[in-house]
Design a protein around this motif. Sequence first.
Motif, mmCIF file in Angstrom:
data_model
loop_
_atom_site.group_PDB
_atom_site.id
_atom_site.type_symbol
_atom_site.label_atom_id
_atom_site.label_comp_id
_atom_site.label_asym_id
_atom_site.label_seq_id
_atom_site.Cartn_x
_atom_site.Cartn_y
_atom_site.Cartn_z
ATOM 1 N N UNK A 218 37.717 36.333 39.485
ATOM 2 C CA UNK A 218 39.097 36.818 39.585
ATOM 3 C C UNK A 218 39.253 37.735 40.790
ATOM 4 N N UNK A 219 38.275 38.607 41.014
ATOM 5 C CA UNK A 219 38.357 39.578 42.107
ATOM 6 C C UNK A 219 38.370 38.884 43.465
ATOM 7 N N UNK A 220 37.695 37.779 43.562
ATOM 8 C CA UNK A 220 37.616 37.049 44.830
ATOM 9 C C UNK A 220 38.957 36.456 45.247
ATOM 10 N N UNK A 221 39.930 36.410 44.339
ATOM 11 C CA UNK A 221 41.252 35.851 44.674
ATOM 12 C C UNK A 221 42.106 36.815 45.495
ATOM 13 N N UNK A 222 41.765 38.096 45.495
ATOM 14 C CA UNK A 222 42.510 39.113 46.248
ATOM 15 C C UNK A 222 43.981 39.188 45.837
ATOM 16 N N UNK A 223 44.250 38.985 44.565
ATOM 17 C CA UNK A 223 45.625 39.090 44.075
ATOM 18 C C UNK A 223 45.981 40.548 43.809
ATOM 19 N N UNK A 224 47.250 40.888 44.014
ATOM 20 C CA UNK A 224 47.738 42.238 43.733
ATOM 21 C C UNK A 224 49.030 42.149 42.925
ATOM 22 N N UNK A 225 49.165 43.048 41.956
ATOM 23 C CA UNK A 225 50.351 43.113 41.106
ATOM 24 C C UNK A 225 50.666 44.586 40.880
ATOM 25 N N UNK A 226 51.948 44.939 40.903
ATOM 26 C CA UNK A 226 52.349 46.308 40.633
ATOM 27 C C UNK A 226 52.445 46.579 39.143
#
Length: 293
Positions: A218-226
């Motif tokens: 999951x971390x390797x996807x570099x997704x960000x959410x507020x």
Amino acid sequence: MTTVTTQSDVRRHELADFLRSRRERITPEQVGLPRGRRRRTPGLRREEVAQLSAVGVTWYTWLEQARDIQVSPQVLDALARALLLDPSERSHLFALAGSLDPTPHAPCPSVTPALRAMLDQLGPIPACVQNSRYDILAYNTTYGRLLCDLDALPPEDRNCLWLAFTHADWRAAVVDVAEVNRTIAAKFRAAMAEHLAEPAWKTLLARLEAESAEFREVWARHEVVGQGTKTKYIRNAHVGLLQLQHTNLWLGPAAGPRLVTYVPVDEESRTRLERLERLEPRSTRSPLSTAAV
């Protein structure tokens, strides 16, 4: 020739200076050692600190010389005890060493007695105080039983991200755990942007990457959410399915601590939360069967 000083070099020298200053302020009498007649060293000698901490003299000397060596949380704990560090000094020691304190004692200034009382009075609504790193700083009875038995965990493991990816009971309670974990990892990445150089954040990230293949993926996807509010579905092991509205109430700047509440969406969820709050202590209770869901 230009010498480049790295951040790790600076931290090691700060750690060396800090250890030396703490050693020099302690008298032998304070730790039950004889002073002797020919003592010239202010405070304790290096070999005395090593003896009190059960570490090698050479190894401790290297620490005070800012050598590039690895130090475990257990050794840092022993040094903190030997040097009679107060909670603030202990926290500083672990921060300089880039390590997570296994037995943190320093209270969070945001969690006042009044705030703890408010958490209790919010029951049966589950409520807790978290920081932006998802450490659970305080919680009421219902929250402590909502996803797993928080009272049974050591303080260093009371972190939502850690529990979401490593704790079987917590994961079993979360409906659609894969999507929820993907979201919390994305929120953690967004929050970490302001804390990239901080040891506690890097230590938590290293623990997660070492322990959980799911987190690494999951971390390797570099997704960000507020941050935001949403309805959550939790399948509690004792009272069944709960439909709850998750809300954050910031206690300071948006990057700081927050009060987290889980308000029941329907009457059945409220009734089940009331039952959860009235549960006997964990030593005498057992989970209900899945038929209660």
